[in-house]
Structure formats: structure tokens, C-alpha cells
Design an enzyme around this catalytic site. Structure first.
Site, PDB file in Angstrom:
ATOM      1  N   ASN A   7       4.297  -1.028  -4.187  1.00  0.00           N
ATOM      2  CA  ASN A   7       4.599  -1.844  -3.012  1.00  0.00           C
ATOM      3  C   ASN A   7       3.264  -2.243  -2.388  1.00  0.00           C
ATOM      4  O   ASN A   7       2.613  -1.439  -1.724  1.00  0.00           O
ATOM      5  CB  ASN A   7       5.449  -1.015  -2.037  1.00  0.00           C
ATOM      6  CG  ASN A   7       5.679  -1.719  -0.706  1.00  0.00           C
ATOM      7  OD1 ASN A   7       5.378  -2.901  -0.569  1.00  0.00           O
ATOM      8  ND2 ASN A   7       6.218  -0.985   0.262  1.00  0.00           N
ATOM      9  N   TRP A   8       2.872  -3.493  -2.642  1.00  0.00           N
ATOM     10  CA  TRP A   8       1.542  -3.935  -2.193  1.00  0.00           C
ATOM     11  C   TRP A   8       1.509  -4.248  -0.697  1.00  0.00           C
ATOM     12  O   TRP A   8       0.450  -4.533  -0.144  1.00  0.00           O
ATOM     13  CB  TRP A   8       1.101  -5.157  -3.002  1.00  0.00           C
ATOM     14  CG  TRP A   8       0.837  -4.868  -4.466  1.00  0.00           C
ATOM     15  CD1 TRP A   8       0.952  -3.653  -5.098  1.00  0.00           C
ATOM     16  CD2 TRP A   8       0.423  -5.798  -5.473  1.00  0.00           C
ATOM     17  NE1 TRP A   8       0.625  -3.790  -6.428  1.00  0.00           N
ATOM     18  CE2 TRP A   8       0.294  -5.086  -6.688  1.00  0.00           C
ATOM     19  CE3 TRP A   8       0.139  -7.169  -5.473  1.00  0.00           C
ATOM     20  CZ2 TRP A   8      -0.101  -5.700  -7.877  1.00  0.00           C
ATOM     21  CZ3 TRP A   8      -0.253  -7.782  -6.660  1.00  0.00           C
ATOM     22  CH2 TRP A   8      -0.377  -7.049  -7.848  1.00  0.00           C
ATOM     23  N   LYS A   9       2.667  -4.282  -0.062  1.00  0.00           N
ATOM     24  CA  LYS A   9       2.772  -4.594   1.372  1.00  0.00           C
ATOM     25  C   LYS A   9       2.047  -5.909   1.698  1.00  0.00           C
ATOM     26  O   LYS A   9       1.988  -6.784   0.839  1.00  0.00           O
ATOM     27  CB  LYS A   9       2.261  -3.410   2.205  1.00  0.00           C
ATOM     28  CG  LYS A   9       2.956  -2.101   1.782  1.00  0.00           C
ATOM     29  CD  LYS A   9       2.786  -0.966   2.743  1.00  0.00           C
ATOM     30  CE  LYS A   9       3.529   0.253   2.204  1.00  0.00           C
ATOM     31  NZ  LYS A   9       3.515   1.384   3.108  1.00  0.00           N
ATOM     32  N   HIS A  94      12.980  -1.079   3.567  1.00  0.00           N
ATOM     33  CA  HIS A  94      11.775  -0.265   3.754  1.00  0.00           C
ATOM     34  C   HIS A  94      11.651   0.149   5.224  1.00  0.00           C
ATOM     35  O   HIS A  94      11.994  -0.632   6.120  1.00  0.00           O
ATOM     36  CB  HIS A  94      10.538  -1.054   3.318  1.00  0.00           C
ATOM     37  CG  HIS A  94       9.320  -0.194   3.236  1.00  0.00           C
ATOM     38  ND1 HIS A  94       8.594   0.149   4.346  1.00  0.00           N
ATOM     39  CD2 HIS A  94       8.749   0.439   2.197  1.00  0.00           C
ATOM     40  CE1 HIS A  94       7.605   0.956   3.975  1.00  0.00           C
ATOM     41  NE2 HIS A  94       7.674   1.143   2.678  1.00  0.00           N
ATOM     42  N   GLU A  96       9.256   0.277   7.184  1.00  0.00           N
ATOM     43  CA  GLU A  96       8.446  -0.602   8.042  1.00  0.00           C
ATOM     44  C   GLU A  96       9.282  -1.787   8.531  1.00  0.00           C
ATOM     45  O   GLU A  96       9.070  -2.288   9.634  1.00  0.00           O
ATOM     46  CB  GLU A  96       7.194  -1.054   7.276  1.00  0.00           C
ATOM     47  CG  GLU A  96       6.186   0.094   7.170  1.00  0.00           C
ATOM     48  CD  GLU A  96       5.259   0.039   5.969  1.00  0.00           C
ATOM     49  OE1 GLU A  96       5.156  -1.012   5.310  1.00  0.00           O
ATOM     50  OE2 GLU A  96       4.628   1.091   5.690  1.00  0.00           O
ATOM     51  N   GLU A 166      12.061   7.833   1.011  1.00  0.00           N
ATOM     52  CA  GLU A 166      10.731   7.736   1.605  1.00  0.00           C
ATOM     53  C   GLU A 166      10.747   8.344   3.006  1.00  0.00           C
ATOM     54  O   GLU A 166      11.092   7.643   3.982  1.00  0.00           O
ATOM     55  CB  GLU A 166      10.297   6.273   1.701  1.00  0.00           C
ATOM     56  CG  GLU A 166      10.141   5.590   0.359  1.00  0.00           C
ATOM     57  CD  GLU A 166       9.116   4.466   0.424  1.00  0.00           C
ATOM     58  OE1 GLU A 166       8.195   4.473  -0.388  1.00  0.00           O
ATOM     59  OE2 GLU A 166       9.222   3.612   1.319  1.00  0.00           O
ATOM     60  N   GLY A 172       1.945   6.448   4.123  1.00  0.00           N
ATOM     61  CA  GLY A 172       0.619   6.050   4.569  1.00  0.00           C
ATOM     62  C   GLY A 172      -0.132   7.112   5.350  1.00  0.00           C
ATOM     63  O   GLY A 172      -1.149   6.818   5.976  1.00  0.00           O
ATOM     64  N   SER A 209       2.927   8.571   0.274  1.00  0.00           N
ATOM     65  CA  SER A 209       1.649   9.200  -0.089  1.00  0.00           C
ATOM     66  C   SER A 209       1.628   9.769  -1.505  1.00  0.00           C
ATOM     67  O   SER A 209       1.041  10.822  -1.748  1.00  0.00           O
ATOM     68  CB  SER A 209       1.266  10.262   0.943  1.00  0.00           C
ATOM     69  OG  SER A 209       1.052   9.656   2.209  1.00  0.00           O
ATOM     70  N   GLY A 230       2.704   3.005  -2.323  1.00  0.00           N
ATOM     71  CA  GLY A 230       2.084   2.017  -1.442  1.00  0.00           C
ATOM     72  C   GLY A 230       0.583   1.953  -1.673  1.00  0.00           C
ATOM     73  O   GLY A 230       0.101   1.311  -2.605  1.00  0.00           O
ATOM     74  N   GLY A 231      -0.173   2.642  -0.832  1.00  0.00           N
ATOM     75  CA  GLY A 231      -1.635   2.579  -0.862  1.00  0.00           C
ATOM     76  C   GLY A 231      -2.248   2.723  -2.251  1.00  0.00           C
ATOM     77  O   GLY A 231      -3.124   1.934  -2.648  1.00  0.00           O
TER      78      GLY A 231
HETATM   79  P1  PGA Z   1       2.271   4.989   0.738  1.00  0.00           P
HETATM   80  O1  PGA Z   1       3.467   3.960   1.005  1.00  0.00           O
HETATM   81  O2  PGA Z   1       2.288   5.314  -0.735  1.00  0.00           O
HETATM   82  O3  PGA Z   1       1.028   4.250   1.149  1.00  0.00           O
HETATM   83  O4  PGA Z   1       2.534   6.188   1.557  1.00  0.00           O
HETATM   84  C1  PGA Z   1       4.696   4.090   0.342  1.00  0.00           C
HETATM   85  C2  PGA Z   1       5.621   2.998   0.783  1.00  0.00           C
HETATM   86  O5  PGA Z   1       5.579   2.607   1.956  1.00  0.00           O
HETATM   87  O6  PGA Z   1       6.440   2.487  -0.015  1.00  0.00           O
END
Ligand code: PGA
Length: 251
Positions: A7-9, A94, A96, A166, A172, A209, A230-231
Site C-alpha cells: 500500500n503505497w499510500k 483502510h 486512514e 490492521e 506506521g 508495521s 505500508g512503509g
Molecule cells: P505500515 O502501514 O506498514 O506503514 O504500518 C500498513 C498499512 O497502513 O496498510
């Protein structure tokens, strides 16, 4: 089959997005008979990424879609439009977007249904907040989210989706759930789906994470079928190590 989804956001301009997918392919971070690899760029880079990914075994998804197929919805993008670009997956719900766009379980369910109708495979996200976990309410929250989504999406749509657990406190933060914590929730999701009319083996991804250091241990858990990353998905070497860890984890 295990799944590793990046997930590149809201990151990467088109040239950097093309560069990343080329690097992933060169590192062998692509789908094979055992692992499916999906990257989810921002809308603006999907077309460019697909132009490269088409000649690889890296699949492409979106981070969101609208629940209607077309119409007067300024600024929105439908599942049909994503299929038209060449996407095969879409993340819905998600945390967010639940937080920033006030997405509800009912809306997430209709998005999953719209995605599925259009030919996309939904990746449906659920997860509890830190206060909810601390109060011992994790299972209740996950149950409530699943029930709301199943009610609006239908059990059949959920059966053809992937579900990503999640925990919000792990996203994050560098503070991933322990394999025991993740496995406990995954086992509950598996059990709850079975009693909610969802008849197939739905792949359950862990997200929050995930790194090259903790992926193998997470993947070794019985009910963890992959990761939503994500990251670490923005770092080609690290993401490819996570993909390697998804091989041979026996799930
Ligand atoms: P993260 O994000 O790996 O940076 O914790 C995961 C996500 O939001 O899908």
C-alpha cells in the site's frame, strides 16, 4: 497461496513509481505459484505502473474506489474505471479512510460489492484502536466491523475478497502486533466468517508495521495468509525480502 500487498499510500510521482515497480521485478518480488504480489499506487500513478507491471507478474490494485459505477460524484473514481486501467485488486476500508473520510462499515461493504461486481478483488480492512484493545474490546470491535461489512456487501462478496487485519495502533508506528496477538485475531476472524455464511477460505492478511525483520514470524502463524505492507513497500529491497519470507511459510 500467500499474498503480499504493498500500500503505497499518497507517495510517489509517476517516474518514481515506475522505478519502484521495475526494481521490485528485478529483485524477483513478483507473483508465482506460491505467492501473489500486488502493489497499490496512488490513482495518479496507476496507469504508469500498469504499463510496466503488464510485462511482469506483479499485480496492481487501487487504494480505494467509489461505490457507484458512474455519475455526478465529483472527484471520485469508480471500480469500472480501475478495471479499465488494468487493476485487479482494490483496498477498501483502510483505517486512514475510516478516520479521515469517515467511512463506515456499511459504506465499506457497498464499496466491496461494487468492486466485486466490476471484476476487482476487494481487500477489506478491519482493525481496532489502541483504547479498544486496552479496554479488552478487540474481538467485539472486529466482530462489529465484520458484521456491518457482511450485511452490506453480502457473504458471497466477502467470500471472494481478502481481509486485512490492521490494528490501528500498529500502522506506521513501528509497533507491529506480536505474532500471538495477530494470530489470535485472525483465528477469531476465521471462526466468525464461518458462522456468518462466508463459506470459502478467505485469505487473511496482517498489516501494521510489517518489515523484513518480522514478516517470517508473522507468516508462520496458522491463520496469517499474507501481509498488507505500508512503509516497507516503498523500499524495494525490504519489500522483496518480505515477499521471500512469504515463500515456504507453509500456508
Ligand atoms: P505500515 O502501514 O506498514 O506503514 O504500518 C500498513 C498499512 O497502513 O496498510
Amino acid at each position: 497461496m500467500n499474498y503480499v500487498v504493498g500500500n503505497w499510500k499518497m507517495n510517489l510521482l509517476r517516474s518514481a513509481a515506475i522505478d519502484l515497480v521495475e526494481k521490485l521485478n528485478a529483485l524477483g518480488a513478483a507473483s508465482d505459484g506460491e505467492v501473489t504480489v500486488v502493489v497499490c499506487p496512488p490513482y495518479t500513478a496507476i496507469d504508469a505502473v500498469i504499463s510496466v507491471a503488464n510485462s511482469t507478474h506483479i499485480k496492481v490494485g487501487s487504494q480505494n474506489c467509489h461505490h457507484q459505477s458512474s455519475g455526478a460524484f465529483t472527484g471520485e473514481v469508480s471500480a469500472e474505471m480501475l478495471v479499465d486501467l488494468g487493476c485487479s485488486y482494490v483496498i477498501v476500508g483502510h483505517s486512514e479512510r475510516r478516520r479521515d473520510m469517515h467511512e463506515t462499515d456499511a459504506l465499506i461493504g457497498v464499496k466491496a460489492a461494487a468492486a466485486s461486481r466490476a471484476g476487482l478483488r476487494p481487500i477489506i480492512c478491519v482493525g481496532e484502536q489502541l483504547e479498544e484493545r486496552t479496554a479488552g474490546r478487540t474481538q467485539d470491535i472486529i466482530t462489529e466491523q465484520l458484521d456491518g461489512i457482511i450485511a452490506s456487501a453480502t457473504p458471497e462478496v466477502v467470500a471472494s475478497s481478502l481481509i486485512a487485519y490492521e490494528p490501528v495502533w500498529a500502522i506506521g508506528t513501528g509497533l507491529a502486533a506480536s505474532p500471538e496477538q495477530a494470530q489470535e485475531v485472525h483465528a477469531w476472524i476465521r471462526q466468525h466468517l464461518a458462522t456468518s455464511g462466508v463459506q470459502t477460505h478467505v485469505p487473511l492478511l496482517y498489516g501494521g508495521s510489517v518489515t523484513a525483520n518480522n514478516a517470517a514470524e508473522l507468516f508462520s502463524c496458522k491463520d496469517i495468509d499474507g501481509a498488507l505492507v505500508g512503509g516497507a513497500s516503498l523500499k524495494p529491497q525490504e519489500f522483496s525480502t518480505i515477499v521471500k519470507a512469504a515463500h515456504g511459510s507453509g500456508q
